[in-house]
Motif scaffolding. Structure first.
Motif, short mmCIF file in Angstrom:
data_model
loop_
_atom_site.label_atom_id
_atom_site.label_comp_id
_atom_site.label_asym_id
_atom_site.label_seq_id
_atom_site.Cartn_x
_atom_site.Cartn_y
_atom_site.Cartn_z
N LYS A 1 0.81 -1.22 0.00
CA LYS A 1 0.00 0.00 0.00
C LYS A 1 0.84 1.27 0.00
N ASN A 2 2.15 1.16 0.26
CA ASN A 2 3.03 2.32 0.25
C ASN A 2 3.90 2.39 -1.00
N CYS A 3 3.53 1.62 -2.04
CA CYS A 3 4.29 1.59 -3.29
C CYS A 3 3.47 2.26 -4.39
N TYR A 4 4.10 3.13 -5.14
CA TYR A 4 3.42 3.90 -6.17
C TYR A 4 4.28 3.97 -7.43
N ASN A 5 3.64 4.33 -8.54
CA ASN A 5 4.38 4.64 -9.76
C ASN A 5 4.20 6.12 -10.08
N TYR A 6 4.75 6.56 -11.21
CA TYR A 6 4.74 7.98 -11.53
C TYR A 6 3.37 8.47 -11.99
N GLU A 7 2.47 7.55 -12.29
CA GLU A 7 1.13 7.96 -12.69
C GLU A 7 0.20 8.12 -11.50
N ASN A 8 0.40 7.32 -10.45
CA ASN A 8 -0.60 7.29 -9.37
C ASN A 8 -0.11 7.83 -8.03
N PHE A 9 1.10 8.42 -7.99
CA PHE A 9 1.62 8.78 -6.67
C PHE A 9 0.87 9.95 -6.03
N ASP A 10 -0.01 10.62 -6.78
CA ASP A 10 -0.86 11.64 -6.16
C ASP A 10 -1.72 11.05 -5.05
N ASN A 11 -1.92 9.74 -5.10
CA ASN A 11 -2.75 9.07 -4.09
C ASN A 11 -2.10 9.02 -2.72
N ILE A 12 -0.87 9.45 -2.60
CA ILE A 12 -0.26 9.51 -1.27
C ILE A 12 -1.02 10.46 -0.35
N LYS A 13 -1.84 11.32 -0.94
CA LYS A 13 -2.63 12.24 -0.11
C LYS A 13 -3.54 11.48 0.85
N ASP A 14 -3.87 10.25 0.49
CA ASP A 14 -4.76 9.43 1.32
C ASP A 14 -4.00 8.43 2.18
N ASN A 15 -2.67 8.55 2.22
CA ASN A 15 -1.86 7.58 2.95
C ASN A 15 -1.24 8.24 4.18
N PRO A 16 -1.78 7.95 5.38
CA PRO A 16 -1.26 8.58 6.60
C PRO A 16 0.08 8.02 7.05
N ASP A 17 0.58 6.98 6.38
CA ASP A 17 1.87 6.39 6.77
C ASP A 17 3.06 7.19 6.28
N ILE A 18 2.84 8.10 5.31
CA ILE A 18 3.94 8.83 4.67
C ILE A 18 3.88 10.30 5.06
N ASP A 19 4.98 10.80 5.63
CA ASP A 19 5.08 12.21 6.01
C ASP A 19 5.72 13.05 4.92
N ALA A 20 6.69 12.46 4.19
CA ALA A 20 7.48 13.24 3.23
C ALA A 20 7.92 12.35 2.09
N VAL A 21 8.18 12.98 0.95
CA VAL A 21 8.70 12.29 -0.22
C VAL A 21 10.03 12.93 -0.60
N TYR A 22 11.04 12.08 -0.81
CA TYR A 22 12.35 12.55 -1.26
C TYR A 22 12.42 12.31 -2.76
N VAL A 23 12.42 13.40 -3.53
CA VAL A 23 12.44 13.34 -4.99
C VAL A 23 13.88 13.22 -5.48
N ILE A 24 14.23 12.07 -6.06
CA ILE A 24 15.59 11.81 -6.53
C ILE A 24 15.50 11.30 -7.97
N THR A 25 15.04 12.17 -8.85
CA THR A 25 14.83 11.85 -10.25
C THR A 25 15.64 12.83 -11.10
N PRO A 26 15.72 12.64 -12.42
CA PRO A 26 16.42 13.62 -13.26
C PRO A 26 15.89 15.04 -13.06
#
Length: 372
Positions: A91-116
């Protein structure tokens, strides 16, 4: 490169606007109790599971106040590997199309963006709109305009935007900054920053202008630029810059091979810096004052950093840079801690404004005045 192009194409298709729900309260107040002996634990999802993302994921295992709880990737096999290695729930795994759904995930406080680099702008804004704090690798964006939009988006969403300036927490680096602040070097006169290595694979994204936004200056030159600012302790008031290119095949139009740039500061101090993808063994900072000096060599590698001043060798112990950075960022996000050298989005924006000016000076040959 085909998989990279497919990934970028899919990402572009998913960039449509999503509903904006600004966070009204600190995220850790909304989430279940999540404390350690050292304080509230920052629960992080890493976006981008490449080489540096892997390094950060491993470093987090050393942290006292940070836990790796999620991943975002365009490669399902990588997600499966990270799940197995770090016990990350589906439930804490996402791809680049659906990661907007983290808004509904209380387990995640922050995202570290390490992309180009080219992906940072849209991804950071999407994370902010999902109500999560953002840590973004440097350079924060392709240019100052993008950086300003990212800063504004995070402010509007009431989330923190931090940038992966790991050297801002490194012990020997901070000792030099502390000595300068105490006046141990006297009036600062000169800084030299040398940052470079001979880059390999010509097909990597760092040599693709569309993904990197430039060349060596964006990737390695930012260390010398940022170092000049925190070592001298001022914002530059003018700059000049010159570009040299010897390999027109590897370094195509818009991808810089070597840039020399000079900065002038209001106090009269000057800096001379070199950024290159065509020379090895360049990782040195030198700070000169009327009463003393400091030298770091290596100055920005993963460590250990080595250094000396006119008072002798620097002996502060080495710690894993990324682990130290993440623990300190937990303190910034949850405790309002103020780092000695800032790591917020405004700090990242200052570098981007100067980088924009460096590229402009390379084209025009002009000495440019800078607004602090």
């Amino acid at each position: 490169m085909k998989s990279r192009r497919d990934f970028i194409h899919k990402l572009a298709l998913s960039a449509a606007a999503i509903p904006f729900f600004p966070s009204q309260f600190p995220l850790h107040d909304l989430n279940p109790l999540n404390n350690s002996q050292e304080g509230t634990v920052l629960r992080v999802a890493i976006m981008g599971l490449g080489g540096y993302g892997t390094r950060v994921g491993e470093a987090i295992q050393e942290c006292q106040r940070v836990k790796l709880v999620g991943v975002i990737s365009g490669t399902p096999a990588k997600i499966k590997n990270w799940q197995a290695k770090y016990n990350i729930p589906e439930k804490n795994c996402y791809n680049y199309e659906n990661f907007d759904n983290i808004k509904d995930n209380p387990d995640i406080d922050a995202v570290y963006v390490i992309t180009p680099n080219a992906l940072h702008h849209d991804q950071v804004i999407r994370v902010a709109k999902a109500g999560k704090h953002v840590i973004c690798e440097k350079p924060m964006a392709l240019n100052a305009q993008e950086g300003k939009e990212m800063v504004d988006a995070c402010k509007n969403a009431n989330v923190k935007l931090l940038v992966g300036y790991r050297m801002h927490f490194e012990a020997k680096t901070l000792e030099v900054v502390n000595m300068r602040q105490k006046g141990d070097f006297g009036k600062i006169m000169f800084f030299q920053g040398l940052s470079g290595f001979k880059i390999g694979d010509p097909n990597q994204w760092r040599l693709n202008k569309a993904l990197a936004g430039g060349g060596a200056m964006m990737d390695i030159g930012i260390y010398a630029l940022n170092g000049a600012r925190y070592m001298v302790g001022e914002e530059p008031s003018w700059l000049t810059a010159q570009e040299t290119k010897t390999d027109m095949v590897k370094f195509k139009d818009g991808v810089d091979e070597t840039i020399q740039f000079q900065l002038g500061f209001p106090s009269g101090a000057v800096a001379s810096c070199l950024s290159t993808y065509n020379m090895n063994y360049l990782d040195r900072f030198y700070l000169n004052g009327e009463k003393g000096f400091a030298e770091l060599q290596p100055s920005t590698g993963y460590g250990p950093i080595e250094g000396r001043t006119h008072l002798g060798k620097l002996t502060q112990p080495h710690t894993t840079h990324q682990a130290k950075q993440m623990d300190e960022m937990a303190g910034i996000i949850f405790d309002g801690k103020k780092p000695i050298v800032p790591v917020d989005g405004e700090e990242g924006l200052k570098d981007l404004k100067i980088i924009d000016a460096i590229y402009q000076a390379c084209k025009t040959g002009e000495k440019l005045k800078l607004n602090s």
